[in-house]
Structure formats: C-alpha cells, structure tokens
Design a protein around this motif. Structure first.
Motif, PDB file in Angstrom:
ATOM      1  N   ASN A 195      -8.639   7.271   2.930  1.00  0.00           N
ATOM      2  CA  ASN A 195      -7.809   5.977   3.663  1.00  0.00           C
ATOM      3  C   ASN A 195      -6.264   6.845   3.527  1.00  0.00           C
ATOM      4  OD1 ASN A 195     -10.283   4.806   4.327  1.00  0.00           O
ATOM      5  ND2 ASN A 195      -9.071   2.990   3.430  1.00  0.00           N
ATOM      6  N   ASP A 196      -6.078   7.819   4.602  1.00  0.00           N
ATOM      7  CA  ASP A 196      -4.481   7.988   4.767  1.00  0.00           C
ATOM      8  C   ASP A 196      -3.546   7.417   4.610  1.00  0.00           C
ATOM      9  OD1 ASP A 196      -6.262  10.832   5.723  1.00  0.00           O
ATOM     10  OD2 ASP A 196      -5.786  10.341   7.327  1.00  0.00           O
ATOM     11  N   SER A 197      -3.832   5.887   5.068  1.00  0.00           N
ATOM     12  CA  SER A 197      -2.561   4.691   4.967  1.00  0.00           C
ATOM     13  C   SER A 197      -3.687   3.195   4.454  1.00  0.00           C
ATOM     14  CB  SER A 197      -1.821   5.218   5.603  1.00  0.00           C
ATOM     15  OG  SER A 197      -2.028   4.546   6.828  1.00  0.00           O
ATOM     16  N   ARG A 198      -2.654   2.938   4.070  1.00  0.00           N
ATOM     17  CA  ARG A 198      -2.967   1.453   3.884  1.00  0.00           C
ATOM     18  C   ARG A 198      -1.712   0.197   4.293  1.00  0.00           C
ATOM     19  NH1 ARG A 198      -3.657  -2.990   0.881  1.00  0.00           N
ATOM     20  NH2 ARG A 198      -2.401  -2.722  -1.213  1.00  0.00           N
ATOM     21  N   ALA A 199      -2.301  -0.869   5.077  1.00  0.00           N
ATOM     22  CA  ALA A 199      -0.747  -1.017   5.913  1.00  0.00           C
ATOM     23  C   ALA A 199      -0.532  -2.234   4.537  1.00  0.00           C
ATOM     24  CB  ALA A 199      -0.511  -1.912   6.744  1.00  0.00           C
ATOM     25  N   GLY A 204       0.927  -1.717  -0.126  1.00  0.00           N
ATOM     26  CA  GLY A 204      -0.185  -0.165  -0.333  1.00  0.00           C
ATOM     27  C   GLY A 204       0.546   1.317   0.246  1.00  0.00           C
ATOM     28  N   PHE A 205       1.942   1.068   0.664  1.00  0.00           N
ATOM     29  CA  PHE A 205       2.780   2.296   0.904  1.00  0.00           C
ATOM     30  C   PHE A 205       3.922   2.546  -0.265  1.00  0.00           C
ATOM     31  CE2 PHE A 205       6.656   4.411   1.741  1.00  0.00           C
ATOM     32  CZ  PHE A 205       6.698   5.354   2.261  1.00  0.00           C
ATOM     33  N   ILE A 206       3.951   1.393  -0.889  1.00  0.00           N
ATOM     34  CA  ILE A 206       4.408   0.886  -2.484  1.00  0.00           C
ATOM     35  C   ILE A 206       3.471   2.202  -3.066  1.00  0.00           C
ATOM     36  CG2 ILE A 206       5.327  -0.053  -4.242  1.00  0.00           C
ATOM     37  CD1 ILE A 206       6.356  -1.921  -2.706  1.00  0.00           C
ATOM     38  N   ASP A 207       2.692   1.886  -3.174  1.00  0.00           N
ATOM     39  CA  ASP A 207       1.568   1.764  -4.877  1.00  0.00           C
ATOM     40  C   ASP A 207       0.742   3.608  -4.154  1.00  0.00           C
ATOM     41  OD1 ASP A 207       1.265  -0.746  -5.445  1.00  0.00           O
ATOM     42  OD2 ASP A 207      -0.972  -1.004  -4.004  1.00  0.00           O
ATOM     43  N   ARG A 208       1.131   4.155  -2.419  1.00  0.00           N
ATOM     44  CA  ARG A 208       0.782   5.331  -3.236  1.00  0.00           C
ATOM     45  C   ARG A 208       1.798   6.641  -3.352  1.00  0.00           C
ATOM     46  NH1 ARG A 208      -3.918   6.820   0.772  1.00  0.00           N
ATOM     47  NH2 ARG A 208      -5.015   4.529   1.165  1.00  0.00           N
ATOM     48  N   PHE A 209       2.707   5.799  -2.771  1.00  0.00           N
ATOM     49  CA  PHE A 209       4.201   6.775  -3.706  1.00  0.00           C
ATOM     50  C   PHE A 209       4.105   6.427  -5.170  1.00  0.00           C
ATOM     51  CE2 PHE A 209       8.947   6.940  -5.246  1.00  0.00           C
ATOM     52  CZ  PHE A 209       9.158   7.946  -4.327  1.00  0.00           C
ATOM     53  N   LEU A 210       4.242   5.239  -5.688  1.00  0.00           N
ATOM     54  CA  LEU A 210       3.982   5.771  -7.521  1.00  0.00           C
ATOM     55  C   LEU A 210       2.716   6.175  -7.475  1.00  0.00           C
ATOM     56  CD1 LEU A 210       4.588   1.870  -8.028  1.00  0.00           C
ATOM     57  CD2 LEU A 210       6.400   4.129  -7.836  1.00  0.00           C
ATOM     58  N   VAL A 211       1.187   6.442  -6.971  1.00  0.00           N
ATOM     59  CA  VAL A 211       0.336   6.853  -8.110  1.00  0.00           C
ATOM     60  C   VAL A 211       0.329   8.644  -7.590  1.00  0.00           C
ATOM     61  CG1 VAL A 211      -2.264   7.969  -7.373  1.00  0.00           C
ATOM     62  CG2 VAL A 211      -1.466   5.011  -7.264  1.00  0.00           C
ATOM     63  N   THR A 212       1.379   9.366  -6.639  1.00  0.00           N
ATOM     64  CA  THR A 212       1.496  10.671  -6.675  1.00  0.00           C
ATOM     65  C   THR A 212       2.702  10.757  -7.520  1.00  0.00           C
ATOM     66  OG1 THR A 212       1.088  10.215  -4.323  1.00  0.00           O
ATOM     67  CG2 THR A 212       2.755  12.532  -4.831  1.00  0.00           C
ATOM     68  N   ALA A 213       3.703   9.448  -7.251  1.00  0.00           N
ATOM     69  CA  ALA A 213       4.997   9.900  -8.555  1.00  0.00           C
ATOM     70  C   ALA A 213       3.873  10.318 -10.127  1.00  0.00           C
ATOM     71  CB  ALA A 213       5.235   9.771  -8.671  1.00  0.00           C
ATOM     72  N   GLU A 214       2.674   9.414 -10.271  1.00  0.00           N
ATOM     73  CA  GLU A 214       2.331   9.533 -11.979  1.00  0.00           C
ATOM     74  C   GLU A 214       1.574  10.565 -11.803  1.00  0.00           C
ATOM     75  OE1 GLU A 214       1.703   7.584 -14.513  1.00  0.00           O
ATOM     76  OE2 GLU A 214       2.598   5.502 -13.509  1.00  0.00           O
ATOM     77  N   ALA A 215       1.084  10.993 -11.039  1.00  0.00           N
ATOM     78  CA  ALA A 215      -0.189  11.913 -10.868  1.00  0.00           C
ATOM     79  C   ALA A 215       0.964  13.574 -11.601  1.00  0.00           C
ATOM     80  CB  ALA A 215      -0.890  12.631  -9.390  1.00  0.00           C
ATOM     81  N   TYR A 216       2.019  13.702 -10.837  1.00  0.00           N
ATOM     82  CA  TYR A 216       3.087  14.859 -10.692  1.00  0.00           C
ATOM     83  C   TYR A 216       4.180  14.499 -11.694  1.00  0.00           C
ATOM     84  CZ  TYR A 216       0.405  16.808  -6.908  1.00  0.00           C
ATOM     85  OH  TYR A 216      -0.868  16.840  -6.442  1.00  0.00           O
ATOM     86  N   GLU A 239      -6.926  -3.053  -4.030  1.00  0.00           N
ATOM     87  CA  GLU A 239      -6.987  -2.496  -2.502  1.00  0.00           C
ATOM     88  C   GLU A 239      -6.733  -1.441  -2.900  1.00  0.00           C
ATOM     89  OE1 GLU A 239      -5.732  -5.962  -0.852  1.00  0.00           O
ATOM     90  OE2 GLU A 239      -7.058  -7.064  -0.987  1.00  0.00           O
ATOM     91  N   SER A 240      -5.230  -1.072  -3.321  1.00  0.00           N
ATOM     92  CA  SER A 240      -4.923  -0.183  -2.952  1.00  0.00           C
ATOM     93  C   SER A 240      -5.818   1.174  -3.708  1.00  0.00           C
ATOM     94  CB  SER A 240      -3.568   0.238  -3.165  1.00  0.00           C
ATOM     95  OG  SER A 240      -2.542  -0.233  -2.727  1.00  0.00           O
ATOM     96  N   TYR A 241      -6.395   0.734  -4.774  1.00  0.00           N
ATOM     97  CA  TYR A 241      -7.319   2.316  -5.471  1.00  0.00           C
ATOM     98  C   TYR A 241      -8.028   2.494  -4.405  1.00  0.00           C
ATOM     99  CZ  TYR A 241     -10.183   3.262  -8.273  1.00  0.00           C
ATOM    100  OH  TYR A 241     -11.394   4.143  -9.215  1.00  0.00           O
ATOM    101  N   LEU A 242      -9.000   1.643  -4.122  1.00  0.00           N
ATOM    102  CA  LEU A 242     -10.060   1.407  -3.198  1.00  0.00           C
ATOM    103  C   LEU A 242      -9.526   2.226  -2.060  1.00  0.00           C
ATOM    104  CD1 LEU A 242     -11.918  -1.938  -3.411  1.00  0.00           C
ATOM    105  CD2 LEU A 242     -13.150   0.147  -4.109  1.00  0.00           C
ATOM    106  N   SER A 243      -8.723   2.120  -1.375  1.00  0.00           N
ATOM    107  CA  SER A 243      -8.407   2.356  -1.007  1.00  0.00           C
ATOM    108  C   SER A 243      -8.182   4.463  -0.257  1.00  0.00           C
ATOM    109  CB  SER A 243      -6.767   2.312   0.372  1.00  0.00           C
ATOM    110  OG  SER A 243      -6.464   3.155   1.552  1.00  0.00           O
ATOM    111  N   ILE A 244      -7.359   4.574  -1.676  1.00  0.00           N
ATOM    112  CA  ILE A 244      -7.027   6.001  -1.674  1.00  0.00           C
ATOM    113  C   ILE A 244      -8.510   6.504  -2.146  1.00  0.00           C
ATOM    114  CG2 ILE A 244      -5.933   7.627  -3.194  1.00  0.00           C
ATOM    115  CD1 ILE A 244      -3.403   5.133  -3.781  1.00  0.00           C
ATOM    116  N   TYR A 245      -8.946   5.950  -3.169  1.00  0.00           N
ATOM    117  CA  TYR A 245     -10.616   6.442  -3.646  1.00  0.00           C
ATOM    118  C   TYR A 245     -11.028   7.154  -2.647  1.00  0.00           C
ATOM    119  CZ  TYR A 245     -14.614   7.143  -6.166  1.00  0.00           C
ATOM    120  OH  TYR A 245     -15.841   7.646  -6.609  1.00  0.00           O
TER     121      TYR A 245
END
Length: 305
Positions: A301-305, A105-117, A292-298
C-alpha cells in the motif's frame, strides 16, 4: 573540484567548493546514466565540478558514493523514487497531532526507511503551546510507543521556543534532515535555530487542514556551532521503496528482536504457526498500530492514514 551540494531547485544545484558557492548544472551524459530517481543529485551529496569556460557557473561531472540517503516512492510515475537528502548523521520528523495531523502510519514509514538506510531518527512533537488536556494525553501515548522502541522524542514549540535548547544541542556538528508534512512548523523551527535563514512560513489551509508549501526546494543551512540542517519541502505521503517483503521486519526494532524465536526461518509474521511476533502482538507487547503499518507496507500500500 570536490564540493558539497547545498541546494537543489530541480535543474540547478548550488555546490560549495573550496569556500565558494557555484551554481551548477548536470553534465549531459551524467543526466541519463542509470538514473532511476526523479533527482540524480540530492542535497548533501559530494560531487566533482568543473568550471565552465568564461562563465561563473560550473558543471557537475561526478557523484561520489553516498554513505546513506533518505528516499521515498515518487509521485512522478515515470521514475521510481525521490532522494530527499544524502549523507546524513540523523533525521528528525516534525510531528503535529492536529493542524495538520501526522498519522502513525506516516511516522512508521519514515522510521522504517531511516532504519533501512542506517540513519538515526527521532521525532519532534511540535506546537506544544496549542495542546489541550486531551491532546496532551494522546501525545503521551504517541511518545510512549516510540520511546519504548528507542527513538528519541521531544515535545517542543518552535513558535514559543519551548524546549528548543535541547534540540539545538543535538544538532551540533551533525548533518540533520528536518522533514514532515507541510504546516507542521519546519520553517518556524529552522528560523528559531538559524534566525538569519528567514524561511517563509505559511498558515494552515482552512478547507483541507493541510499546510501550504512554504519551502519549494531542498536546502542545507549551516549552523553557527557546527553542522548543517537540511530543510525540505513538505511531504504529504511517504511511500516506502526498495525494501523487500522478506526483509521488512528487520526494520521494525520490536520485530527484529523476536525473529530468531519464530518457528520458521522464513516467517512472514502474518499467519504462520509458532510466530513469536504474532504471540507478542497478542500479549500486547507489540503495538497494534505498528503491526498495522507492517502489514500495510508488506502488502505494498502506498500510504496509510
């Protein structure tokens, strides 16, 4: 003078301008002007500075437009976000599977933010020298998830110098952010690449299995063969911010490739009929952990283990 912010300690900034480093503070009016982040200036920013009369210090008077930046939701509730670094050519997340563990989940949040910017990102799987046979199998599974999505993945040991020449070659003439949890080996990695940096390293906390913070502020380190590394304090959680629900799937490459095939243009990829993403998930073409990371961010949720 125009200069590059190479270090930030919160209240003072080191700015490299015309071959000289100046200790700078922010001009009073600038400090409060429409700032919605905990730090109005970040390492990697280009700024204008003015020398203070009869002093060796300077004042930052103007922030130039950023090409991109890495941002996360701040733990400081009085402000919306923290800018980790700006004007990046690439970003590497240092990942460890244990001591401390880095979650998918942490990896996905980092990568999503990198994609967005619009920041090219890759993963550095560190501490290869400590892996058991079972650990190597898990590592192979992690690596296959992200390599199949097009993210560069490297298996390294910063401590032992394993595969470090590949990483060093990828850094030449680029501004690279190195990020990750405390204790994953960021400082050891940078000391291996830039021995003169002499960054402090710390042992993992026995009771929490989390690293101790050894880097307390962001700093840009020059590379002998050109380019810079930006070292940042360890991040325990990576909250995604400023991404709207309807655009989130654009930053998951595997979803982005299928969106045009969904029955509805405004498909949320949650429970809609004729959703190509859900069909691919059912067929095993999209990893469950990624969805699952997609749903968590959608759902915010602040973070996902």
């Amino acid at each position: 003078m125009k200069g590059l912010v190479t270090k930030s300690t919160g209240s003072w900034y080191t700015v490299l301008a015309e071959g000289t480093s100046y200790e700078c503070r922010i001009k009073g009016k600038f400090r409060t002007k429409d700032i919605k982040t905990t730090n109005p200036i970040a390492v990697g920013d280009w700024v204008e500075i003015a020398l203070e009369p009869e002093q060796e210090t300077a004042v930052i008077t103007l922030l130039h437009d950023r090409r991109n930046y890495m941002i996360r939701k701040s733990v400081n509730l009085s402000k919306q976000a923290q800018i980790i670094a700006a004007n990046l050519d690439q970003a590497y997340l240092v990942v460890t599977l244990a001591s401390p563990p880095t979650s998918l989940g942490f990896i996905d949040r980092f990568l999503v933010t990198a994609e967005a910017y619009d920041i090219p990102a890759g993963l550095l799987f560190n501490k290869l020298d400590l892996f058991s046979e079972e650990g190597l199998e898990i590592l192979a599974d992690y690596r296959s998830i992200y390599e199949n999505l097009g993210y560069p993945c490297f298996e390294i040991s910063a401590l032992k110098g394993i595969n470090m020449e590949i990483i060093e070659a990828s850094l030449i003439d680029k501004v690279t952010l190195i990020s990750g949890h405390s204790g994953v080996g960021k400082s050891t990695l940078i000391n291996r690449i830039i021995p003169e940096a002499l960054l402090r390293t710390g042992k993992i906390s026995d009771w929490s299995d989390k690293g101790k913070h050894t880097t307390t502020f962001a700093e840009m380190q020059p590379l002998a063969r050109g380019g810079y590394i930006i070292d940042t304090p360890g991040i325990q959680e990576f909250g995604v911010i400023d991404i709207e629900q309807q655009e989130l799937s654009h930053f998951f490459p595997e979803m982005r490739a299928l969106m045009s095939q969904c029955k509805f243009n405004n498909c949320r990829h949650i429970n809609e009929p004729g959703c190509a993403v859900l069909a691919a998930l059912e067929e095993g073409e999209i990893e469950v952990s990624r969805y699952e990371s997609y749903l968590s961010i959608y759902h915010g949720n602040d973070s996902r283990a």
